[in-house]
Design a protein around this motif. Structure first.
Motif, PDB file in Angstrom:
ATOM      1  N   ASP A 201       5.509  -2.434   4.565  1.00  0.00           N
ATOM      2  CA  ASP A 201       5.155  -1.097   4.075  1.00  0.00           C
ATOM      3  C   ASP A 201       4.412  -0.239   5.095  1.00  0.00           C
ATOM      4  O   ASP A 201       4.385   0.988   4.973  1.00  0.00           O
ATOM      5  N   HIS A 202       3.799  -0.849   6.092  1.00  0.00           N
ATOM      6  CA  HIS A 202       3.104  -0.078   7.126  1.00  0.00           C
ATOM      7  C   HIS A 202       2.880  -0.952   8.352  1.00  0.00           C
ATOM      8  O   HIS A 202       3.158  -2.156   8.338  1.00  0.00           O
TER       9      HIS A 202
ATOM     10  N   TYR B  40       1.468   6.780  -1.080  1.00  0.00           N
ATOM     11  CA  TYR B  40       0.372   5.900  -0.699  1.00  0.00           C
ATOM     12  C   TYR B  40      -0.963   6.603  -0.891  1.00  0.00           C
ATOM     13  O   TYR B  40      -1.046   7.838  -0.891  1.00  0.00           O
TER      14      TYR B  40
ATOM     15  N   GLU C 233       1.226  11.243   1.390  1.00  0.00           N
ATOM     16  CA  GLU C 233      -0.092  10.813   0.930  1.00  0.00           C
ATOM     17  C   GLU C 233      -0.355  11.350  -0.476  1.00  0.00           C
ATOM     18  O   GLU C 233      -0.069  12.503  -0.777  1.00  0.00           O
TER      19      GLU C 233
ATOM     20  N   LEU D 212      -4.684   2.011   1.686  1.00  0.00           N
ATOM     21  CA  LEU D 212      -4.007   1.664   2.929  1.00  0.00           C
ATOM     22  C   LEU D 212      -4.968   1.137   3.985  1.00  0.00           C
ATOM     23  O   LEU D 212      -4.656   0.175   4.701  1.00  0.00           O
TER      24      LEU D 212
ATOM     25  N   ALA E 267       0.826  -1.205   0.000  1.00  0.00           N
ATOM     26  CA  ALA E 267       0.000   0.000   0.000  1.00  0.00           C
ATOM     27  C   ALA E 267       0.861   1.255   0.000  1.00  0.00           C
ATOM     28  O   ALA E 267       0.394   2.327  -0.406  1.00  0.00           O
ATOM     29  N   VAL E 268       2.105   1.123   0.460  1.00  0.00           N
ATOM     30  CA  VAL E 268       3.008   2.269   0.582  1.00  0.00           C
ATOM     31  C   VAL E 268       4.297   1.932  -0.166  1.00  0.00           C
ATOM     32  O   VAL E 268       4.902   0.886   0.063  1.00  0.00           O
TER      33      VAL E 268
ATOM     34  N   VAL F 296       2.964   4.746   8.832  1.00  0.00           N
ATOM     35  CA  VAL F 296       3.793   4.657   7.625  1.00  0.00           C
ATOM     36  C   VAL F 296       5.107   5.388   7.893  1.00  0.00           C
ATOM     37  O   VAL F 296       5.250   6.092   8.897  1.00  0.00           O
TER      38      VAL F 296
END
Length: 412
Positions: A310-311, A343, A339, A348, A279-280, A333
């Protein structure tokens, strides 16, 4: 309302590997006992340290009868205090979070430094000793980026958890993270039902279509007995991750109050997303690859967590009433992730926002059924609900010890 002796009797009469007696899930006297003997005595997860990202940043929480404020001081240290003015008891901070240069009582403007020292109290007379009226402290520790507090005068030992959690969290770099999104919901169910529901995935296939894209509901994935005992896919995952510097093997508290273990996601998924991809784009800390799976960490009575490449997702529960529980979720994150660039917030958060709402519905329906006079305890599946059995055994063991007869003091 059950007395503490009646609560003890119900605990003593429980059938092993069965759910609890009806009143243990809904009686006000039982909640009072839970608060006295667990919530006011155990270490509780409060906030991720990165949420308090600057001097004077604070967060508040309500633990039973106790309002608490957690705040970062000018020296960078995070402290916790009873959120009660030493003058006439006004709450100092009424918001859930914020930033303040000093803690100022809104009633009469008594002012405290960020270390709790009283530095201003108007017109109190020449013989007034401000040093005697500092804020009352709450025990507070930062373990690898997770802030825990304890209301007890003498907190239980945390020396077994501290080095393990700090080591396992280090690659996630929580000190270099930020809160991307926060959600707080109320589940109309007893706090123990919220934990029970979290400790099994027996219900996942029928309740969590979003989560089951990436998280296996196979009980072998989370039923581990030791650092060298797990399903072959987990053992292979541990070897790969540890070769890359990621502590991964199952480790736990002797009575299963906490546990750490890194698990692979389904089909080499990278994250809890609908696409199964990260997601990131900017990884957390020193995470070496996207498909590192999820480091699972729970600590009774109030937190479970997932740390991915990633998070990270951290969860905190707090009891409100016998049949109400506050559930707060925060998505972390890398602090430099932007943002809309690194991501997308919907990507997310979607899986766990969906899952939290589905769990809320499950818990609330569970509570409604238990409130029926027709309810009686039923058996747990030793295949699917081992985690629930462990939690209930921990809860009943702690409560029985603390509610039972106390040893007599030796005569002088």
């Amino acid at each position: 309302m059950l007395s503490q002796s009646e609560t003890l009797a119900r605990l003593g009469a429980r059938r092993a590997d069965f759910s609890l007696d009806r009143d243990l899930y809904c009686d006000p006297g039982v909640l009072a006992a839970d608060l006295d003997h667990i919530w006011y005595r155990e270490w509780l997860f409060a906030v991720p340290a990165c949420e308090l990202d600057k001097t004077g940043a604070y967060a508040t929480l309500q633990i039973g009868a106790y309002p608490v404020v957690v705040i970062r001081g000018a020296d960078g240290r995070i402290r916790a205090f009873h959120n009660v003015c030493r003058h006439r008891g006004q709450r100092l901070c009424s918001k859930a979070s914020g930033t303040t240069p000093k803690l100022v009582c809104p009633y009469h403007q008594w002012t405290y430094d960020l270390d709790g020292k009283l530095i201003f109290a108007r017109d109190m007379g020449e013989d007034f000793d401000a040093a005697k009226f500092g804020l009352k402290k709450v025990h507070c520790v930062d373990l690898g980026g997770m802030v825990f507090i304890c209301l007890a005068e003498v907190p239980p030992a945390i020396s077994d958890l501290a080095p393990k959690l700090t080591s396992y969290l280090a690659p996630s770099g929580l000190a270099e993270a930020k809160v991307a999104f926060s959600s707080t919901i109320i589940e109309n169910g007893n706090w123990k039902l919220v934990i029970e529901n979290n400790r099994e995935c027996y219900h996942c296939g029928g309740s969590h279509p979003s989560l089951c894209r990436t998280y296996s509901d196979n009980p072998r994935m989370t039923a581990m007995e030791g650092p060298d005992s797990a399903s072959p896919d987990i053992l292979d995952h541990w070897k790969r991750c540890e070769a890359a510097g990621l502590p991964s093997r199952f480790t736990n508290h002797a009575r299963m109050q906490w546990r750490l273990a890194r698990i692979p996601l389904l089909n080499n998924a990278e994250s809890y997303t609908m696409s199964t991809k990260a997601a990131v784009s900017k990884r957390m800390g020193a995470m070496p690859f996207n498909d590192a799976g999820s480091l699972l960490f729970f600590h009774y009575p109030n937190t479970w967590n997932h740390f991915l490449a990633d998070h990270a997702i951290v969860f905190r529960i707090l009891p409100i009433s016998p049949t109400e529980t506050q559930v707060t979720t925060k998505w972390l994150v890398h602090k430099d992730a932007v943002e809309g660039v690194d991501y997308d917030l919907e990507t997310l958060t979607r899986v766990w926002l969906n899952t939290n709402d589905e769990d809320r519905q499950v818990v609330e329906e569970n509570q409604k059924g238990i409130l029926s006079p027709a309810y009686e305890p039923g058996p747990y599946s030793k295949i699917q609900e081992e985690g629930v059995i462990q939690f209930i055994d921990w809860y009943c063991g702690v409560m029985t010890e603390r509610l039972g007869p106390q040893p007599a003091l030796a005569a002088e």
